[in-house]
Design a protein around this motif. Sequence first.
Motif, short mmCIF file in Angstrom:
data_model
loop_
_atom_site.label_atom_id
_atom_site.label_comp_id
_atom_site.label_asym_id
_atom_site.label_seq_id
_atom_site.Cartn_x
_atom_site.Cartn_y
_atom_site.Cartn_z
N GLU A 267 0.83 -1.21 0.00
CA GLU A 267 0.00 0.00 0.00
C GLU A 267 0.87 1.26 0.00
O GLU A 267 0.53 2.26 -0.65
CB GLU A 267 -0.96 0.00 1.19
N ALA A 268 1.99 1.22 0.71
CA ALA A 268 2.90 2.37 0.73
C ALA A 268 3.47 2.63 -0.66
O ALA A 268 3.56 3.79 -1.10
CB ALA A 268 4.02 2.14 1.74
N VAL A 269 3.83 1.57 -1.36
CA VAL A 269 4.35 1.71 -2.73
C VAL A 269 3.26 2.27 -3.65
O VAL A 269 3.51 3.17 -4.45
CB VAL A 269 4.90 0.37 -3.25
N GLU A 270 2.05 1.74 -3.51
CA GLU A 270 0.94 2.23 -4.35
C GLU A 270 0.70 3.73 -4.10
O GLU A 270 0.45 4.49 -5.04
CB GLU A 270 -0.33 1.42 -4.08
N ALA B 99 2.99 5.92 -3.06
CA ALA B 99 4.12 6.65 -3.63
C ALA B 99 3.96 6.80 -5.14
O ALA B 99 4.21 7.88 -5.70
CB ALA B 99 5.43 5.93 -3.30
N ILE B 100 3.52 5.75 -5.80
CA ILE B 100 3.32 5.81 -7.25
C ILE B 100 2.19 6.79 -7.57
O ILE B 100 2.31 7.62 -8.48
CB ILE B 100 3.03 4.41 -7.82
N ALA B 101 1.10 6.71 -6.83
CA ALA B 101 -0.02 7.63 -7.05
C ALA B 101 0.40 9.08 -6.83
O ALA B 101 0.00 9.97 -7.59
CB ALA B 101 -1.19 7.28 -6.13
N ALA B 102 1.24 9.32 -5.85
CA ALA B 102 1.67 10.68 -5.54
C ALA B 102 2.44 11.31 -6.70
O ALA B 102 2.41 12.53 -6.89
CB ALA B 102 2.53 10.69 -4.28
N VAL B 103 3.09 10.49 -7.49
CA VAL B 103 3.88 10.98 -8.62
C VAL B 103 3.03 11.19 -9.87
O VAL B 103 3.28 12.11 -10.63
CB VAL B 103 5.05 10.00 -8.92
N ALA C 221 -7.08 9.94 -6.24
CA ALA C 221 -6.37 8.66 -6.19
C ALA C 221 -5.37 8.65 -5.03
O ALA C 221 -5.22 7.64 -4.35
CB ALA C 221 -5.66 8.39 -7.51
N ILE C 222 -4.72 9.78 -4.80
CA ILE C 222 -3.77 9.88 -3.69
C ILE C 222 -4.50 9.76 -2.36
O ILE C 222 -4.05 9.07 -1.44
CB ILE C 222 -2.96 11.19 -3.78
N VAL C 223 -5.66 10.39 -2.26
CA VAL C 223 -6.47 10.29 -1.04
C VAL C 223 -6.87 8.83 -0.81
O VAL C 223 -6.77 8.31 0.31
CB VAL C 223 -7.70 11.22 -1.10
N SER C 224 -7.34 8.17 -1.85
CA SER C 224 -7.77 6.78 -1.74
C SER C 224 -6.63 5.86 -1.31
O SER C 224 -6.78 5.02 -0.41
CB SER C 224 -8.37 6.32 -3.07
N SER D 245 -3.96 6.78 0.24
CA SER D 245 -3.60 7.16 1.60
C SER D 245 -4.49 6.45 2.62
O SER D 245 -4.01 5.95 3.64
CB SER D 245 -3.71 8.67 1.79
N ALA D 246 -5.79 6.41 2.33
CA ALA D 246 -6.71 5.72 3.22
C ALA D 246 -6.37 4.23 3.31
O ALA D 246 -6.41 3.64 4.41
CB ALA D 246 -8.15 5.92 2.74
N ASP D 247 -6.03 3.61 2.18
CA ASP D 247 -5.63 2.20 2.18
C ASP D 247 -4.40 1.99 3.06
O ASP D 247 -4.34 1.04 3.85
CB ASP D 247 -5.32 1.71 0.77
#
Length: 109
Positions: A46-49, A51-55, A61-64, A66-68
Motif C-alpha cells: 500500500e505504501a508503494v501504491e 508513492a506511485i499515485a503521488a507521482v 487517487a492519492i487520497v484513496s 492514503s486511506a488504504d
Amino acid sequence: MSENRDLLERLYETIQSRKGGDVTVSHTAKLFAKGRAKIAQKMGEEAVELAIAAVSEPHDAIVSESADLVFHLLVLWAECGITIDDVRAELARREGRSGIEEKKARQMT
C-alpha cells in the motif's frame, strides 16, 4: 464506541474487534489469520501504491491510496500490540525537535 472518539480511534477499535473473526466475511480477520509478516507485506504494498499515485495520479487517487495505507498501518499496529496512544506519545516526545537532532539521537542508541 463513544461518539467523542475520532475516526481513526473508532477504526482501530473495529480492526481490533476483527481479531479471531470469521475469515470468510472479514478482510481484516483474514489479514490477522495470515500473520504479522503478511500484514507487513500488505502495508508495504500500500505504501508503494501511494508513492506511485503521488507521482502520477490525481488528488482523489492519492487520497484513496492514503486511506488504504492508513488502514493497513492500523492493522499492523493492532497485530503488534501498538496503540494510537503509543504513537501519539512518541510524536509528542519528538515535538519541537528537529528531524536532524532526532535522527542523531536514534543513531546513538
